[in-house]
Design a protein around this motif. Structure first.
Motif: not given
Length: 570
Positions: A34-39
């Motif tokens: 996924q887009d790792d912006a959530w990490i």
């Protein structure tokens, strides 16, 4: 004697019990392409909840740095602009060198060399740039030779060869003395050579050392100077391999790389696992988490994933080898109930519960898992966890000071005996009596402090493993024997009729001799007791550490008694 015994037990057991705090949790995000912006925002949110629950955790930046230092790091990225500036700086240094402006040239070369050191694996990927890296390094050798710093020049040549192994410099770019020095260093390389044995799964992958390709796995890299090398194993020609730092200080080092794991683990933006599919995650995540935890290190891992935008999934891993002991699904909502649900999930995880908190009432989830397995399906070996380096070094320092202090206590037996003989020979002599008392006190304090340091050091230096190893049981048995002797020997025997440590000088020889005999008996018992305390601490350290049984020690002290209790899941 009773006061000394009680003080010894409290002083030695209390630091040990207090030192048995659980290791910091490792929060390890799991991404599914996924887009790792959530990490980053999610790990910050979990950190806040862990703090609120008084749970110690590795800060994400420290865990990332630790893994990159002790495990592997992403390949250094160098922009075209940085490369162009590096080339221009090197070219200007050559011009200043030709004009005899050595000071300016040396400053420019040092700046260029700094980038060469930090990004060797990227700069040296292309043959032309690898040659440029070596030339730039040899320009510094020229400056050092021209300014009379021959010893520094020889050291610099070795660094040049470490930085760019098995690469020839540009012809006619360096004066004869530089080429001669490089040839001499290369000629002596075999006598000082070290080697790195590199294997990989699968085999046949390209091996780069500081960016220079030297062959394919399995391979033994020979004729390397001692020093630090950045090794990459690349099974996919279109993908940069992770950088494994090898400190080549002994004659040989080994490096084994699992290409699939290297593709899965990532340290950008922070330490996490990245899988291409749900099937890969289900198959490998437990073993991958165990591999990451061993490097960081951590005994407890909290896996975090976002199966949907509205749901956060948590899995708590513990044990040796790691296994899932708790799981939770938490709703992700902007309102304040979000943190409350997360804190509730953390509390449930610590008690071994598995529940879906996205529904009311919470629904049960599949909970426990089999132990972590390696990528080839074989059970992961039950290896001791290594202590964090700072903790281990602090423990070794405490152990060294404790050993020296305890040994000093034994050494003081001779001066104490001499002081007693002098006192008995010069009765009544208040000065000699006080000297005997001071020497005896020094013996007791030195031995007691030494035992305290040694006992405190045990949890910091003993490796972490499941179960209690037999040497620890043997140590504990010897320690119990020493303490039993201490109590039996110290509490028996006649007590002097006078106060041996009073302010008044003793004039009666019989009374003085009784004081000396009693002191020798107490000292022997005390030394045996404090020597036994660290020995007993060895098995207790393993028993009190966090395990699948969740054993937890508690110390209870009041005016009438002191007790140690143990609670857990049996």
């Amino acid at each position: 004697m009773q006061r000394w015994a009680a003080a010894t037990i409290l002083v030695t057991l209390w630091p040990m019990a207090a030192a048995q705090a659980d290791d910091a949790w490792l929060v390890l995000p799991v991404d599914l392409g996924q887009d790792d912006a959530w990490i980053e925002p999610t790990t910050r949110q979990i950190d806040d909840a862990l703090v609120a629950e008084s749970i110690e955790a590795w800060p994400p930046d420290r865990a990332t740095t630790r893994f990159e230092t002790a495990g592997s790091a992403s390949a250094t990225e160098v922009s075209d602009g940085e490369v162009a500036a590096w080339v221009e700086q090197s070219s200007q240094a050559i011009r200043n060198l030709a004009e005899g402006d050595y000071a300016t040239a040396l400053d420019q070369l040092k700046e260029a060399q700094a980038l060469s050191r930090d990004a060797a694996e990227e700069l040296n990927r292309q043959q032309e740039r690898a040659t440029r890296t070596l030339d730039t390094c040899l320009y510094m050798v020229r400056v050092l030779l021209d300014t009379g710093a021959e010893s520094q020049a020889k050291s610099m040549v070795q660094e040049c060869r470490r930085l760019v192994p098995r690469t020839a410099p540009t012809k006619y770019m360096h004066p004869p003395e530089v080429r001669k020095l490089l040839s001499e260093v290369d000629a002596t390389r075999r006598s000082r050579a070290r080697r790195i044995e590199v294997t990989s799964n699968p085999e046949g992958c390209a091996v780069r050392v500081n960016g220079v390709i030297l062959g394919k796995t399995p391979i033994t890299l020979r004729d390397l100077f001692p020093g630090r090398y950045r090794v990459q194993v690349e099974c996919d020609p279109d993908r940069r391999g992770r950088v494994h730092v090898v400190d080549l200080t002994t004659s040989s080092e080994t490096l084994s790389v699992d290409a699939r794991f290297d593709r899965t683990v990532s340290t950008k933006p922070s330490l996490h696992l990245d899988y291409a599919s749900t099937e890969d995650e289900e198959r490998y995540r437990l073993g991958d988490a165990a591999a990451v935890a061993e490097v960081v290190p951590a005994e407890t891992v909290l896996l975090v994933s976002m199966p949907t935008r509205d749901v956060m999934a948590l899995a708590l891993l513990q044990g040796s080898p790691l296994r899932q002991v708790g799981a939770a699904r938490v709703p992700v909502r902007p309102e304040a109930t979000e943190d409350r649900a997360l804190r509730r999930a953390l509390t449930m995880l610590q008690t071994g519960e598995c529940a879906d908190l996205t529904v009311e009432p919470p629904a049960p989830l599949p909970c426990r898992s089999a132990p972590a397995r390696s990528t080839n399906g074989v059970d992961a070996p039950k290896r001791p966890y290594r202590m964090p380096p700072k903790t281990f070094k602090a423990g070794m320092a405490l152990a060294a000071m404790g050993s020296a202090s305890l040994l000093t206590g034994y050494i003081l037996i001779a001066p104490r005996t001499n002081a007693a003989n002098d006192w008995l020979a010069t009765l009544p002599n208040a000065s000699a009596q006080n000297r005997w008392i001071r020497t005896d006190n020094a013996l007791l304090w030195s031995a007691g402090i030494g035992a305290t340091f040694l006992t405190t050091a045990m949890p910091m230096i003993l490796p972490k493993r499941s179960g209690v190893p037999w040497p620890a049981w043997l140590s504990g048995a010897i320690g119990v024997g020493a303490v039993a002797f201490s109590l039996g020997y110290g509490l028996t025997g006649e007590k002097p009729a006078v106060s041996c440590r009073g302010t008044d000088a003793i004039s009666d020889l019989t009374a003085a001799e009784a004081c000396v005999v009693r002191a020798e008996r107490v000292d022997a018992a005390f030394l045996a007791g404090v020597t036994g305390a660290p020995l007993i601490a060895a098995p207790l350290t393993y028993l009190f550490r966090r395990s699948d049984k969740r054993l937890e020690p508690e110390v209870h002290v009041n005016r009438s008694l002191a007790a140690v209790s143990l609670k857990g899941r049996w």
